[in-house]
Write an enzyme that holds these catalytic residues in place. Structure first.
Site, mmCIF file in Angstrom:
data_model
loop_
_atom_site.group_PDB
_atom_site.id
_atom_site.type_symbol
_atom_site.label_atom_id
_atom_site.label_comp_id
_atom_site.label_asym_id
_atom_site.label_seq_id
_atom_site.Cartn_x
_atom_site.Cartn_y
_atom_site.Cartn_z
ATOM 1 N N LYS A 212 -11.079 8.393 -51.123
ATOM 2 C CA LYS A 212 -9.885 7.936 -50.403
ATOM 3 C C LYS A 212 -8.832 7.439 -51.382
ATOM 4 O O LYS A 212 -9.023 6.423 -52.053
ATOM 5 C CB LYS A 212 -10.221 6.792 -49.441
ATOM 6 C CG LYS A 212 -9.003 6.407 -48.598
ATOM 7 C CD LYS A 212 -9.119 5.052 -47.956
ATOM 8 C CE LYS A 212 -8.399 3.967 -48.714
ATOM 9 N NZ LYS A 212 -6.941 4.089 -48.808
ATOM 10 N N GLU A 288 -13.770 -1.918 -60.543
ATOM 11 C CA GLU A 288 -12.723 -2.162 -61.550
ATOM 12 C C GLU A 288 -11.641 -2.945 -60.826
ATOM 13 O O GLU A 288 -10.902 -2.380 -60.023
ATOM 14 C CB GLU A 288 -12.133 -0.831 -62.044
ATOM 15 C CG GLU A 288 -13.130 0.116 -62.663
ATOM 16 C CD GLU A 288 -13.608 -0.320 -64.034
ATOM 17 O OE1 GLU A 288 -13.027 -1.258 -64.612
ATOM 18 O OE2 GLU A 288 -14.586 0.272 -64.504
ATOM 19 N N CYS A 322 -3.224 -2.229 -64.586
ATOM 20 C CA CYS A 322 -4.262 -3.256 -64.426
ATOM 21 C C CYS A 322 -4.497 -4.047 -65.700
ATOM 22 O O CYS A 322 -4.840 -5.214 -65.644
ATOM 23 C CB CYS A 322 -5.550 -2.622 -63.929
ATOM 24 S SG CYS A 322 -5.993 -1.207 -64.877
ATOM 25 N N GLU A 419 -2.237 -12.631 -61.113
ATOM 26 C CA GLU A 419 -1.690 -11.347 -61.539
ATOM 27 C C GLU A 419 -0.416 -11.053 -60.739
ATOM 28 O O GLU A 419 -0.378 -11.279 -59.538
ATOM 29 C CB GLU A 419 -2.763 -10.320 -61.192
ATOM 30 C CG GLU A 419 -2.459 -8.915 -61.552
ATOM 31 C CD GLU A 419 -3.597 -7.983 -61.111
ATOM 32 O OE1 GLU A 419 -4.211 -8.218 -60.060
ATOM 33 O OE2 GLU A 419 -3.822 -7.007 -61.826
HETATM 34 P P1 TAP Z 1 -6.339 -2.981 -53.021
HETATM 35 O O1 TAP Z 1 -5.500 -3.554 -51.979
HETATM 36 O O2 TAP Z 1 -7.602 -3.647 -53.368
HETATM 37 O O3 TAP Z 1 -6.624 -1.455 -52.593
HETATM 38 C C1 TAP Z 1 -7.379 -0.566 -53.356
HETATM 39 C C2 TAP Z 1 -7.944 0.485 -52.445
HETATM 40 O O4 TAP Z 1 -8.877 -0.113 -51.551
HETATM 41 C C3 TAP Z 1 -6.903 1.161 -51.558
HETATM 42 O O5 TAP Z 1 -7.238 2.516 -51.423
HETATM 43 C C4 TAP Z 1 -7.068 0.402 -50.261
HETATM 44 O O6 TAP Z 1 -6.610 1.087 -49.113
HETATM 45 C C5 TAP Z 1 -8.566 0.218 -50.220
HETATM 46 N N1 TAP Z 1 -9.040 -0.822 -49.308
HETATM 47 C C6 TAP Z 1 -8.361 -1.900 -48.836
HETATM 48 N N2 TAP Z 1 -9.158 -2.615 -48.010
HETATM 49 C C7 TAP Z 1 -10.356 -1.991 -47.949
HETATM 50 C C8 TAP Z 1 -11.589 -2.246 -47.284
HETATM 51 N N3 TAP Z 1 -11.753 -3.303 -46.483
HETATM 52 N N4 TAP Z 1 -12.621 -1.403 -47.458
HETATM 53 C C9 TAP Z 1 -12.482 -0.323 -48.266
HETATM 54 N N5 TAP Z 1 -11.344 -0.015 -48.914
HETATM 55 C C10 TAP Z 1 -10.292 -0.853 -48.781
HETATM 56 O O7 TAP Z 1 -5.582 -2.848 -54.402
HETATM 57 P P2 TAP Z 1 -4.167 -2.217 -54.632
HETATM 58 O O8 TAP Z 1 -3.159 -3.154 -54.071
HETATM 59 O O9 TAP Z 1 -4.145 -0.805 -54.196
HETATM 60 O O10 TAP Z 1 -4.108 -2.187 -56.222
HETATM 61 C C11 TAP Z 1 -3.750 -3.288 -56.948
HETATM 62 C C12 TAP Z 1 -4.963 -3.957 -57.557
HETATM 63 O O11 TAP Z 1 -5.794 -3.011 -58.213
HETATM 64 C C13 TAP Z 1 -4.575 -4.932 -58.633
HETATM 65 O O12 TAP Z 1 -5.281 -6.129 -58.466
HETATM 66 C C14 TAP Z 1 -4.999 -4.267 -59.931
HETATM 67 O O13 TAP Z 1 -5.323 -5.100 -60.977
HETATM 68 C C15 TAP Z 1 -6.171 -3.480 -59.490
HETATM 69 N N6 TAP Z 1 -6.384 -2.365 -60.403
HETATM 70 C C16 TAP Z 1 -7.423 -2.460 -61.242
HETATM 71 C C17 TAP Z 1 -7.653 -1.451 -62.137
HETATM 72 C C18 TAP Z 1 -8.803 -1.579 -63.057
HETATM 73 S S1 TAP Z 1 -9.259 -0.272 -63.813
HETATM 74 N N7 TAP Z 1 -9.443 -2.672 -63.212
HETATM 75 C C19 TAP Z 1 -6.843 -0.327 -62.162
HETATM 76 C C20 TAP Z 1 -5.788 -0.261 -61.277
HETATM 77 C C21 TAP Z 1 -5.572 -1.299 -60.383
HETATM 78 P P3 TAP Z 1 -5.054 1.017 -48.653
HETATM 79 O O14 TAP Z 1 -4.475 2.204 -49.260
HETATM 80 O O15 TAP Z 1 -5.062 1.062 -47.175
HETATM 81 O O16 TAP Z 1 -4.506 -0.272 -49.166
#
Ligand code: TAP
Length: 517
Positions: A212, A288, A322, A419
């Site tokens: 997804k 991650e 990230c 962050e």
């Molecule tokens: P999240 O809100 O955590 O979303 C990540 C993914 O999880 C999205 O596809 C999201 O769907 C999905 N998701 C949300 N709620 C869920 C649930 N209850 N069950 C299963 N899946 C669910 O993060 P984001 O806002 O997309 O990204 C930002 C964060 O990612 C930051 O904190 C950043 O640091 C972190 N990040 C970390 C890394 C590494 S490698 N450590 C790399 C990139 C980003 P939706 O599309 O519906 O929101």
């Protein structure tokens, strides 16, 4: 719309097949981009059941690019069943590891041939500056597929000399086996690269996948799905389901036939996912998560380089990175000069249309994220940090946020601890020479993703590398990731690695076989 594709078969040869999938055509970046907007299940593009859609928004001008099908729990179930059939009985389960490698190399070659189209789709959907999308978002994705394609026929077990059951003799061997159907859930900051970092190692290990992408940036994943068909990846091996985390992501994390989940995203959602993995069927999980990576700059550093690297450490990909340097600790003896220089450079950054080749800073990925950045900066001001530039939404259409620099940031402040995931430089001072004190402050966070140090003193650099509690330490550089180097965090930045050989183990299980003779 119908697209005519040449399907290259697993074991050589090719057949022409008329694929009945809809294609969205958009003219952007001086070319017509074609990409699907349906779910990809069992090698076909299909509508969701019930037919629900999400809008994909262009962050540059806030227009709707297209509607994208949004997967339900039933769609997840269909995709998992297809992935299970492909894993247990399909062509994928029968071909050799080397043939699997050939398929993945072919997929990488096709991505390379469509590099500009992929980068343009990525740029349109996520706001990434095109030149960066081409080099990093797409370029590193292709390298990742090639790197893991090369691993397919090199996954080996071991021979272990165990105690004999005398008078007989014994021998133990281990085999590394794929886990089965894996789920992947990824964020929006590097949509294609996050897919590639996880999926390439997952498929190289021999698994099948239900993935997804983030609901706000799903288009490059769907173009990738189309290329996987062209490459001849058998049906059911790759399934891509755009949808909402709360429904699609949740159904993946809870599915009883998925045995491993690879997740990249926020720490709070990671906690929910880990709980779902435990409660549903004790699935293996790698996380991650978020970061607040410290970057420590000593007064003996090469200051030109430190300024340049700190700028890219914070502003790379509009801060939606990230491992972004979330907090800078600058030696008090060079603090004022450092600050003066970064502010001067920050003010020069060219903001604008991601497709314009001179643009350095594009729009933030989506509106909710932009709003969070405004809130983040307002809190910084309220808590007494000094705002030197930026701090607000740019006065133009699109989700643009001004590159921002704060200084006089104290350890207790929200902006020192949390962050931003945006273009916000957060600077604190430390007393010259007090290495242990600054290490303590740098480690005083629940995150442990990355870190950096600028100094010419190799002893000090190595000492800090040892003491910093983070999965990655950059010395006199920053953001220098490579497909061959393991990537992942400590503490609440999660566990498990992407990239490098270590990533393969995330998608393998070890079977122990003992003989008596
Ligand atoms: P999240 O809100 O955590 O979303 C990540 C993914 O999880 C999205 O596809 C999201 O769907 C999905 N998701 C949300 N709620 C869920 C649930 N209850 N069950 C299963 N899946 C669910 O993060 P984001 O806002 O997309 O990204 C930002 C964060 O990612 C930051 O904190 C950043 O640091 C972190 N990040 C970390 C890394 C590494 S490698 N450590 C790399 C990139 C980003 P939706 O599309 O519906 O929101």
């Amino acid at each position: 719309d119908f697209a005519q594709l040449v399907i290259t078969k697993c074991r050589g040869g090719s057949e022409t097949k008329k694929l009945m999938h809809k294609s969205i055509d958009v003219f952007a970046n001086n070319m017509t981009l074609h990409f699907p907007n349906q779910l990809f299940i069992n090698g076909e593009f299909v509508d969701a059941v019930p037919n629900t859609t999400l809008d994909s928004i262009n962050p540059h001008d806030e227009s709707v690019i297209c509607k994208v099908q949004c997967a339900s729990k039933d769609d997840v179930n269909k995709a998992v069943q297809a992935a299970k059939r492909a894993f247990e009985d399909g062509e994928w389960s029968k071909i050799s590891a080397r043939e699997r490698g050939h398929l993945l190399f072919r997929l990488a070659d096709l991505m390379d041939a469509h590099r500009e189209e992929l980068a343009s789709i990525e740029s349109l959907d996520s706001g990434a500056v095109y030149t960066l999308a081409l080099k990093t978002h797409v370029g590193m994705s292709i390298e990742t597929w090639r790197y893991f394609a090369g691993w397919c026929d090199k996954i080996q077990g071991s021979t272990i000399p165990i105690s004999h059951a005398r008078p007989n003799r014994n021998l133990t061997i281990t085999k590394k086996e794929p886990i089965g159907v894996c789920g992947l859930v990824t964020p929006w900051n590097y949509p294609l690269m996050m897919l590639s970092w996880k999926m390439a190692s997952c498929l190289a290990a021999g698994n099948t996948v239900v993935m997804k992408p983030a609901q706000v940036s799903p288009l490059s994943a769907l173009k990738f799905a189309e290329l996987s068909l062209l490459a001849g990846i058998p049906p059911g091996v790759i399934n891509i389901l755009p949808g909402k985390g709360s429904e699609t992501g949740n159904a993946i994390a809870n599915h009883p036939d998925i045995r491993k989940l690879g997740f990249t995203g926020s720490t709070s959602v990671g906690q929910v996912i880990m709980r779902s993995c435990a409660d549903s069927n004790v699935k293996k999980v790698s996380l991650e998560l978020g970061g607040k990576s410290p970057l420590i700059i000593f007064n003996d550093c090469d200051l030109d380089r430190a300024v340049r690297m700190a700028m890219s450490g914070v502003f790379f990909n509009k801060g939606e990175n990230c491992i972004a340097a979330g907090r800078l600790f600058v030696d008090s003896s060079i603090h004022d000069e450092f600050v003066e220089r970064v502010v001067k450079e920050t003010k020069k950054m060219v903001m604008g249309d991601p497709f314009n080749r001179s643009t350095e800073h594009g729009p933030q990925n989506h509106k909710a994220h932009l709003d969070k950045l405004v809130e983040f900066c307002n809190l910084g001001i309220k808590e007494g940090a000094t705002l030197l530039c930026g701090g607000k939404r740019a006065d133009r259409k699109g989700f643009y946020f001004q590159p921002t620099v704060f200084t006089d940031v104290e350890d207790h402040m929200y902006i020192a601890q949390e962050e931003s995931f945006g273009p916000v430089m957060v600077i604190s001072k430390f007393a010259s020479g007090n290495v242990d004190a600054v290490i303590k402050r740098a480690n005083n966070t629940e995150y442990g993703l990355a870190s950096g140090v600028f100094t010419r003193d190799i002893n000090r650099a190595l000492y800090i590398a040892e003491k910093i509690d983070a999965g990655t330490v950059f010395i006199n550089t920053y953001n220098k990731t490579d497909v061959a180097a393991p990537f992942g965090g400590f503490k609440q930045s999660g566990f498990g690695k992407d990239l490098g050989k270590a990533a393969l183990d995330e998608y393998l299980k070890t079977k122990c076989i003992t003989f008596e003779y």
